[in-house]
Design a protein around this motif. Structure first.
Motif, mmCIF file in Angstrom:
data_model
loop_
_atom_site.group_PDB
_atom_site.id
_atom_site.type_symbol
_atom_site.label_atom_id
_atom_site.label_comp_id
_atom_site.label_asym_id
_atom_site.label_seq_id
_atom_site.Cartn_x
_atom_site.Cartn_y
_atom_site.Cartn_z
ATOM 1 N N ARG A 259 49.252 -25.423 67.429
ATOM 2 C CA ARG A 259 48.520 -24.388 66.718
ATOM 3 C C ARG A 259 49.490 -23.222 66.529
ATOM 4 N NH1 ARG A 259 43.123 -23.797 66.531
ATOM 5 N NH2 ARG A 259 42.922 -25.271 68.289
ATOM 6 N N LYS B 176 42.921 -23.549 63.270
ATOM 7 C CA LYS B 176 43.020 -24.980 62.972
ATOM 8 C C LYS B 176 44.390 -25.486 63.389
ATOM 9 C CE LYS B 176 41.993 -28.146 59.126
ATOM 10 N NZ LYS B 176 41.613 -28.223 57.685
ATOM 11 N N ALA C 94 45.971 -19.256 64.468
ATOM 12 C CA ALA C 94 45.268 -20.116 63.515
ATOM 13 C C ALA C 94 44.029 -20.723 64.157
ATOM 14 C CB ALA C 94 46.193 -21.212 63.020
ATOM 15 N N ARG D 252 41.348 -23.423 57.058
ATOM 16 C CA ARG D 252 42.251 -22.671 57.914
ATOM 17 C C ARG D 252 42.076 -21.173 57.696
ATOM 18 N NH1 ARG D 252 46.202 -24.450 60.550
ATOM 19 N NH2 ARG D 252 46.532 -26.266 59.213
ATOM 20 N N TRP E 5 43.176 -17.204 59.763
ATOM 21 C CA TRP E 5 43.912 -16.526 60.829
ATOM 22 C C TRP E 5 42.963 -15.607 61.588
ATOM 23 C CZ3 TRP E 5 48.565 -17.895 62.459
ATOM 24 C CH2 TRP E 5 49.400 -18.613 61.594
#
Length: 386
Positions: A383, A214, A212, A174, A176
């Motif tokens: 998300r 992910k 995100a 993950r 940002w």
């Protein structure tokens, strides 16, 4: 003509794929309708066939004879322009026509379309055929999700198929993605197929944000459950909190607590929840509450579209914070096809991306799916943004 051959081939492959989805079913599975939002598989098979008969063969095929005079009444969905129809909640009462007769209907109409497009037609007719193909692809996804709901509400929780993986894992870490403020263009460019609700392309100004790369996973969502997320009114919209209490909602759809472990119904039957797979079958209300619990938020559909090139998508339909509204200069098409999208632009939320059930060649960065905020039988997830 190349366009004739390629589009006709696309049509024939689409028709075959619909029937492949239904291959694991028993005859008894074709008629069940547990709730109003779920249509019986037999109805989907007939409705997608009726679409081609009603909008292409009847007006454009010379001397065409309809397969059955009652089938327009049985398989019309919501087209007021076309005429009367079976009430949506009563589709499960249709023990007749039989499954065998519906497959005969499909074969009859498929042959009719094939014969019509053996010779060159007008560009408008090719456009209608393409719309019909993508309409059937929409129903292929609905078939998969409706079949899952039908079998998932059977007390025996029977397996649908080992060939359909509804809980794939995103293996990347993950991160940002930081997006600078600025003016972005959103909407379809009209060079390829799209629905009318993706037009007209226009500029939006976005503040700086992060999104995100992910989707939220089952493991992360379980932490929300453990922390009493479904018992904390402060995390929910008032309407969402009413929905939770009125329907005794305490977990995502298809989840079952067995001892200390969470299980969920899948296409392969009842299985232990895959912790690393993206959460799915949640409503907008649940997605919003989870984001509140994290101290974050859902992206708008425009933030999602501006950033989608920087992350993988397509495993879950992703709830956004955007209401389903028309783009600038939106115009409904004339006639019955004008009922396709425009009349649903009220009290619904936009979802972006696609899902494991979305067929090939049927999604794109500008695709605007839409559902009422309480619905969750689709492969919906979330998300996060900030």
């Amino acid at each position: 003509m190349i366009v004739t051959d390629s589009l006709l081939d696309f049509f024939l492959k689409t028709r075959k794929h619909t029937e492949k989805i239904c291959k694991p079913l028993e005859n008894e599975d074709y008629v069940v309708q547990p709730v109003v939002d779920v249509s019986p598989p037999k109805w989907h098979l007939g409705h997608t066939t009726w679409f081609f008969e009603e909008f292409i063969l009847k007006p454009y095929a010379k001397d065409y004879n309809v397969f059955h005079d009652d089938f327009s009444f049985v398989f019309n969905s919501y087209y007021e322009t076309v005429g009367k129809r079976v009430v949506r909640a009563n589709r499960g009462n249709l023990s007749r026509p039989s499954v065998k007769k519906v497959y005969e209907y499909r074969d009859y109409v498929t042959k009719g379309i094939k014969n019509l497009f053996q010779i060159e037609q007008s560009p408008e007719l090719y456009d209608l055929l393409e719309i019909g193909i993508h309409h059937e692809k929409q129903h292929q996804e609905l078939l998969l999700t409706d079949i899952k709901y039908i079998l998932g509400n059977n007390p025996l929780l029977p397996k649908y198929s080992d060939d359909f993986e509804d809980h794939p894992i995103e293996k990347h870490e993950r991160e940002w993605i930081a997006m600078d403020e600025g003016v972005f263009e959103v909407g379809h460019n009209e060079k390829e197929f799209c629905y009318d609700n993706e037009l007209g392309r226009h500029k939006v100004y976005l503040q700086p944000y992060q999104i995100a790369n992910k989707l939220v996973t089952n493991q992360e969502y379980i932490e929300f459950l453990k922390d009493g997320g479904y018992q904390r009114f402060d995390l929910w919209h008032a309407e969402g909190w009413d929905w939770v209490n009125a329907n005794n909602i305490n977990s995502p759809l298809y989840w079952h607590k067995i001892g200390a472990e969470w299980y969920h119904y899948t296409a392969k039957g009842l299985q232990r929840v895959s912790l690393n797979a993206p959460i799915t079958h949640i409503s907008y209300y649940e997605a919003f509450a989870y984001a509140q619990w994290k101290g974050l938020r859902l992206p708008t559909e425009f933030e999602w579209e501006a950033a989608q090139q920087f992350f993988p998508w397509g495993k879950r339909w992703e709830w956004t914070e955007s209401a389903y509204l028309p783009y600038p200069n939106y115009r409904k098409a004339e006639g019955a096809l004008g009922e396709y999208n425009g009349k649903f632009m009220a009290n619904q939320k936009v979802l972006r991306g696609g899902s494991v059930a979305t067929p090939e060649k049927h999604t794109r960065p500008t695709y605007r799916n839409f559902f009422h905020p309480h619905l969750r039988w689709q492969f919906t997830g979330l998300r996060l943004a900030q």
